[in-house]
Design a protein around this motif. Structure first.
Motif, mmCIF file in Angstrom:
data_model
loop_
_atom_site.group_PDB
_atom_site.id
_atom_site.type_symbol
_atom_site.label_atom_id
_atom_site.label_comp_id
_atom_site.label_asym_id
_atom_site.label_seq_id
_atom_site.Cartn_x
_atom_site.Cartn_y
_atom_site.Cartn_z
ATOM 1 N N SER A 1 0.855 4.018 -2.984
ATOM 2 C CA SER A 1 0.490 5.526 -2.543
ATOM 3 C C SER A 1 1.390 6.647 -3.159
ATOM 4 O O SER A 1 1.294 7.742 -3.208
ATOM 5 C CB SER A 1 0.401 5.791 -0.935
ATOM 6 N N GLY B 1 -3.354 5.323 4.349
ATOM 7 C CA GLY B 1 -4.122 4.907 5.282
ATOM 8 C C GLY B 1 -4.282 3.454 5.776
ATOM 9 O O GLY B 1 -3.883 2.775 6.560
ATOM 10 N N LYS B 2 -4.372 2.660 4.432
ATOM 11 C CA LYS B 2 -4.154 1.163 4.673
ATOM 12 C C LYS B 2 -2.730 0.728 5.114
ATOM 13 O O LYS B 2 -2.760 -0.198 5.631
ATOM 14 C CB LYS B 2 -4.645 0.785 3.190
ATOM 15 N N SER B 3 -1.745 1.513 4.493
ATOM 16 C CA SER B 3 -0.442 0.946 4.897
ATOM 17 C C SER B 3 -0.282 1.294 6.528
ATOM 18 O O SER B 3 0.412 0.374 7.085
ATOM 19 C CB SER B 3 0.764 2.167 3.984
ATOM 20 N N GLU C 1 -7.154 10.944 -3.599
ATOM 21 C CA GLU C 1 -7.892 10.446 -2.614
ATOM 22 C C GLU C 1 -7.427 8.970 -2.810
ATOM 23 O O GLU C 1 -7.252 8.173 -1.693
ATOM 24 C CB GLU C 1 -9.260 10.248 -3.288
ATOM 25 N N ARG C 2 -7.027 8.354 -3.929
ATOM 26 C CA ARG C 2 -6.407 7.208 -3.859
ATOM 27 C C ARG C 2 -5.244 6.893 -3.382
ATOM 28 O O ARG C 2 -5.064 5.982 -2.305
ATOM 29 C CB ARG C 2 -6.155 6.436 -5.405
ATOM 30 N N ASN C 3 -4.468 7.762 -3.329
ATOM 31 C CA ASN C 3 -2.847 7.822 -2.562
ATOM 32 C C ASN C 3 -3.302 7.930 -1.037
ATOM 33 O O ASN C 3 -2.458 7.274 -0.254
ATOM 34 C CB ASN C 3 -2.318 8.744 -3.024
ATOM 35 N N TYR C 4 -4.367 8.742 -0.527
ATOM 36 C CA TYR C 4 -4.495 9.106 0.605
ATOM 37 C C TYR C 4 -5.046 7.782 1.424
ATOM 38 O O TYR C 4 -4.754 7.291 2.484
ATOM 39 C CB TYR C 4 -5.494 10.088 0.912
ATOM 40 N N ASN C 5 -6.069 7.099 0.750
ATOM 41 C CA ASN C 5 -6.597 5.973 1.068
ATOM 42 C C ASN C 5 -5.540 4.679 1.332
ATOM 43 O O ASN C 5 -5.506 3.874 2.336
ATOM 44 C CB ASN C 5 -7.664 5.371 0.320
ATOM 45 N N ARG C 6 -4.603 4.580 0.116
ATOM 46 C CA ARG C 6 -3.634 3.848 0.196
ATOM 47 C C ARG C 6 -2.605 3.915 1.313
ATOM 48 O O ARG C 6 -2.306 2.735 2.053
ATOM 49 C CB ARG C 6 -2.616 3.762 -0.978
ATOM 50 N N TYR D 1 0.824 -1.331 -0.052
ATOM 51 C CA TYR D 1 -0.008 -0.098 -0.201
ATOM 52 C C TYR D 1 0.911 1.249 0.116
ATOM 53 O O TYR D 1 0.560 2.177 -0.539
ATOM 54 C CB TYR D 1 -0.840 -0.163 1.253
ATOM 55 N N GLU E 1 -2.434 1.121 8.479
ATOM 56 C CA GLU E 1 -3.235 0.085 9.294
ATOM 57 C C GLU E 1 -2.605 -1.265 9.414
ATOM 58 O O GLU E 1 -2.619 -1.713 10.193
ATOM 59 C CB GLU E 1 -4.693 -0.083 8.653
#
Length: 213
Positions: A92, A127-129, A120-125, A88, A131
């Motif tokens: 990102s 966040g997943k990283s 948005e994709r990079n922000y979510n990625r 992730y 997590e």
């Protein structure tokens, strides 16, 4: 069918309808229907037509091996979570050459949707990283705990007799030293705690003798 019966903390006995000789191998069934080959040690007591024996698994599986396997599973889970975190994190960085230019979003321009979606994709990625990184740390911390438990000796193991006899000898020497003043008392309850430890270890030694002597 022979089954397991709880005897004391950490210790299960074999509950058998028939009498067995010491060192004989019997099959026990768990409440989940699993079967284990076990080696008979001592007859602990008889009750309601059943014989209750101390036993060990014939395949050597015990609390230490269980802890080692638990630690191994958690370490593997930590490694998988770390790998996902890295994936992730790498993802990102999509479009980083463009984003590093810090170009503002052009409102109304045909690129606006793609620009916003990329951020948005990079922000979510990311966040997943984060997590999965936290998950990896949690798994690793739990694995450390079980790795330490892999060296535990308790009453479910025949070697507990020698182990608790040794610990009792140490506790008795410590208690005597605190009584006669050859060992300094670190606080007002030192002697009380030392006496309590001797009592608890004496009980464990007696249990271990009954189970494994």
């Amino acid at each position: 069918m022979n089954t397991y019966s709880k005897y004391c903390p950490n210790v299960f006995l074999a509950k058998c309808e028939e009498k067995h000789e010491k060192a004989s191998t019997i099959t026990l069934e768990t409440k989940y229907g699993q079967e284990h080959e076990c080696i008979v040690f001592n007859l602990i007591y008889q009750k309601d037509g059943f014989y209750y024996y101390s036993i060990v698994r014939a395949d050597g599986f015990n609390v230490q091996e269980w802890a080692r396997r638990k630690a191994e599973r958690l370490n593997n889970a930590s490694a998988r979570a770390n790998a996902k975190s890295n994936q992730y994190w790498e993802a990102s960085h999509e479009g980083k050459d463009f984003l590093v230019l810090a170009e503002p979003i052009k409102i109304g321009h045909h690129s606006e949707g793609r620009h916003r979606a990329l951020i948005e994709r990079n922000y979510n990625r990311m966040g997943k990283s984060v997590e999965f990184s936290k998950r990896a740390d949690d798994y690793s911390s739990r694995a450390d705990y079980w790795e330490k438990r892999a060296h535990t000796i308790n009453l479910s193991m025949p070697e507990s007799l020698e182990y608790f006899e040794f610990k009792l000898e140490q506790a008795i020497r410590n208690h005597q030293g605190l009584k006669d003043g050859s060992i300094e008392r670190s606080h007002s309850f030192s002697l009380t705690y030392a006496k309590k430890e001797v009592k608890e270890l004496t009980e464990k030694v007696e249990l271990a003798k009954k189970l494994w002597a």
